[in-house]
Design a protein around this motif. Sequence first.
Motif, PDB file in Angstrom:
ATOM      1  N   ASP A 138       3.950  10.924  -5.965  1.00 18.22           N
ATOM      2  CA  ASP A 138       5.039  11.362  -6.838  1.00 18.22           C
ATOM      3  C   ASP A 138       4.579  11.654  -8.261  1.00 18.22           C
ATOM      4  O   ASP A 138       5.097  12.560  -8.908  1.00 18.22           O
ATOM      5  N   ASN A 139       3.617  10.869  -8.775  1.00 18.50           N
ATOM      6  CA  ASN A 139       3.235  10.974 -10.177  1.00 18.50           C
ATOM      7  C   ASN A 139       1.944  11.745 -10.432  1.00 18.50           C
ATOM      8  O   ASN A 139       1.754  12.288 -11.520  1.00 18.50           O
ATOM      9  N   LEU A 140       1.053  11.773  -9.454  1.00  9.39           N
ATOM     10  CA  LEU A 140      -0.240  12.432  -9.652  1.00  9.39           C
ATOM     11  C   LEU A 140      -0.511  13.544  -8.639  1.00  9.39           C
ATOM     12  O   LEU A 140      -1.496  14.260  -8.750  1.00  9.39           O
ATOM     13  N   GLY A 141       0.353  13.665  -7.637  1.00  7.33           N
ATOM     14  CA  GLY A 141       0.144  14.667  -6.597  1.00  7.33           C
ATOM     15  C   GLY A 141      -1.035  14.339  -5.697  1.00  7.33           C
ATOM     16  O   GLY A 141      -1.643  15.233  -5.114  1.00  7.33           O
ATOM     17  N   ILE A 142      -1.362  13.047  -5.567  1.00  6.45           N
ATOM     18  CA  ILE A 142      -2.524  12.594  -4.803  1.00  6.45           C
ATOM     19  C   ILE A 142      -2.068  11.838  -3.560  1.00  6.45           C
ATOM     20  O   ILE A 142      -1.215  10.953  -3.647  1.00  6.45           O
ATOM     21  N   THR A 143      -2.650  12.162  -2.424  1.00  4.66           N
ATOM     22  CA  THR A 143      -2.397  11.412  -1.194  1.00  4.66           C
ATOM     23  C   THR A 143      -3.695  10.718  -0.767  1.00  4.66           C
ATOM     24  O   THR A 143      -4.785  11.179  -1.088  1.00  4.66           O
ATOM     25  N   PRO A 144      -3.573   9.603  -0.043  1.00  6.40           N
ATOM     26  CA  PRO A 144      -4.774   8.858   0.357  1.00  6.40           C
ATOM     27  C   PRO A 144      -5.613   9.615   1.380  1.00  6.40           C
ATOM     28  O   PRO A 144      -5.104  10.431   2.143  1.00  6.40           O
ATOM     29  N   ARG A 166       0.846  -1.205   0.000  1.00  3.49           N
ATOM     30  CA  ARG A 166       0.000   0.000   0.000  1.00  3.49           C
ATOM     31  C   ARG A 166       0.879   1.251   0.000  1.00  3.49           C
ATOM     32  O   ARG A 166       0.561   2.231  -0.654  1.00  3.49           O
ATOM     33  N   GLN A 167       1.999   1.216   0.712  1.00  2.00           N
ATOM     34  CA  GLN A 167       2.875   2.390   0.740  1.00  2.00           C
ATOM     35  C   GLN A 167       3.488   2.656  -0.635  1.00  2.00           C
ATOM     36  O   GLN A 167       3.643   3.814  -1.026  1.00  2.00           O
ATOM     37  N   ASP A 168       3.814   1.588  -1.379  1.00  2.00           N
ATOM     38  CA  ASP A 168       4.310   1.768  -2.754  1.00  2.00           C
ATOM     39  C   ASP A 168       3.270   2.501  -3.604  1.00  2.00           C
ATOM     40  O   ASP A 168       3.606   3.378  -4.394  1.00  2.00           O
ATOM     41  N   ILE A 169       2.008   2.120  -3.429  1.00  2.00           N
ATOM     42  CA  ILE A 169       0.918   2.756  -4.177  1.00  2.00           C
ATOM     43  C   ILE A 169       0.803   4.224  -3.796  1.00  2.00           C
ATOM     44  O   ILE A 169       0.711   5.101  -4.661  1.00  2.00           O
ATOM     45  N   PHE A 170       0.856   4.510  -2.505  1.00  2.00           N
ATOM     46  CA  PHE A 170       0.723   5.890  -2.046  1.00  2.00           C
ATOM     47  C   PHE A 170       1.906   6.749  -2.506  1.00  2.00           C
ATOM     48  O   PHE A 170       1.734   7.903  -2.885  1.00  2.00           O
ATOM     49  N   THR A 171       3.096   6.195  -2.474  1.00  2.00           N
ATOM     50  CA  THR A 171       4.281   6.912  -2.952  1.00  2.00           C
ATOM     51  C   THR A 171       4.146   7.198  -4.440  1.00  2.00           C
ATOM     52  O   THR A 171       4.412   8.314  -4.898  1.00  2.00           O
ATOM     53  N   VAL A 191      -7.677   1.301  -1.508  1.00  2.00           N
ATOM     54  CA  VAL A 191      -6.825   0.258  -0.924  1.00  2.00           C
ATOM     55  C   VAL A 191      -7.515  -0.229   0.334  1.00  2.00           C
ATOM     56  O   VAL A 191      -7.890   0.563   1.201  1.00  2.00           O
ATOM     57  N   MET A 192      -7.694  -1.559   0.415  1.00  2.00           N
ATOM     58  CA  MET A 192      -8.431  -2.149   1.537  1.00  2.00           C
ATOM     59  C   MET A 192      -7.738  -3.412   2.028  1.00  2.00           C
ATOM     60  O   MET A 192      -6.961  -4.025   1.302  1.00  2.00           O
ATOM     61  N   ASN A 193      -8.066  -3.802   3.227  1.00  2.00           N
ATOM     62  CA  ASN A 193      -7.683  -5.105   3.776  1.00  2.00           C
ATOM     63  C   ASN A 193      -8.991  -5.869   4.005  1.00  2.00           C
ATOM     64  O   ASN A 193      -9.841  -5.426   4.751  1.00  2.00           O
ATOM     65  N   VAL A 194      -9.141  -6.983   3.283  1.00  2.00           N
ATOM     66  CA  VAL A 194     -10.410  -7.705   3.236  1.00  2.00           C
ATOM     67  C   VAL A 194     -10.161  -9.197   3.467  1.00  2.00           C
ATOM     68  O   VAL A 194      -9.242  -9.763   2.873  1.00  2.00           O
ATOM     69  N   PRO A 195     -10.982  -9.850   4.296  1.00  2.00           N
ATOM     70  CA  PRO A 195     -10.847 -11.306   4.473  1.00  2.00           C
ATOM     71  C   PRO A 195     -11.068 -12.036   3.142  1.00  2.00           C
ATOM     72  O   PRO A 195     -11.932 -11.642   2.346  1.00  2.00           O
ATOM     73  N   GLN A 196     -10.305 -13.097   2.934  1.00  2.00           N
ATOM     74  CA  GLN A 196     -10.383 -13.859   1.690  1.00  2.00           C
ATOM     75  C   GLN A 196     -11.808 -14.288   1.360  1.00  2.00           C
ATOM     76  O   GLN A 196     -12.233 -14.200   0.209  1.00  2.00           O
ATOM     77  N   ASN A 197     -12.554 -14.758   2.371  1.00  2.00           N
ATOM     78  CA  ASN A 197     -13.896 -15.269   2.100  1.00  2.00           C
ATOM     79  C   ASN A 197     -14.851 -14.178   1.605  1.00  2.00           C
ATOM     80  O   ASN A 197     -15.823 -14.453   0.930  1.00  2.00           O
ATOM     81  N   LYS A 198     -14.579 -12.915   1.903  1.00  2.00           N
ATOM     82  CA  LYS A 198     -15.409 -11.809   1.398  1.00  2.00           C
ATOM     83  C   LYS A 198     -15.137 -11.539  -0.082  1.00  2.00           C
ATOM     84  O   LYS A 198     -15.910 -10.864  -0.751  1.00  2.00           O
TER      85      LYS A 198
END
Length: 119
Positions: free
Chosen positions: A13-19, A4-9, A43-50
Amino acid sequence: MVTRQDIFTYTEDNLGITPVYTFKRNPKYAILKNRQGKWFGLVMNVPQNKLGLTGTTELEILDVKVDPELASILRDKPGYLAGYHMNKEHWISIILNQDTDAHSLFQLLDGSYELVTNK
């Protein structure tokens, strides 16, 4: 592995967008919005069964908006699912794990941004 941090970075860096964190019940859920306030990523953390998978282990996923034809192609690949809690035709969920291809993920993220920004 893309985190998730890679995505936020990348988006900063590329779009000027923060979460943005707005879900009290799910404080780890991070929304990525363009300057007009339209969502292009979640970006989410979701149980596999969901997610329709076996097990209850939480997985980190990224939801992005895609063209419906591309969505149907991607859903046939490992690590790509119909968008969790989103329109299944226009959104996909990408499981963030050791098999996640960073280049493809960032291309999809850019594409999602373009889809919601250039409407």
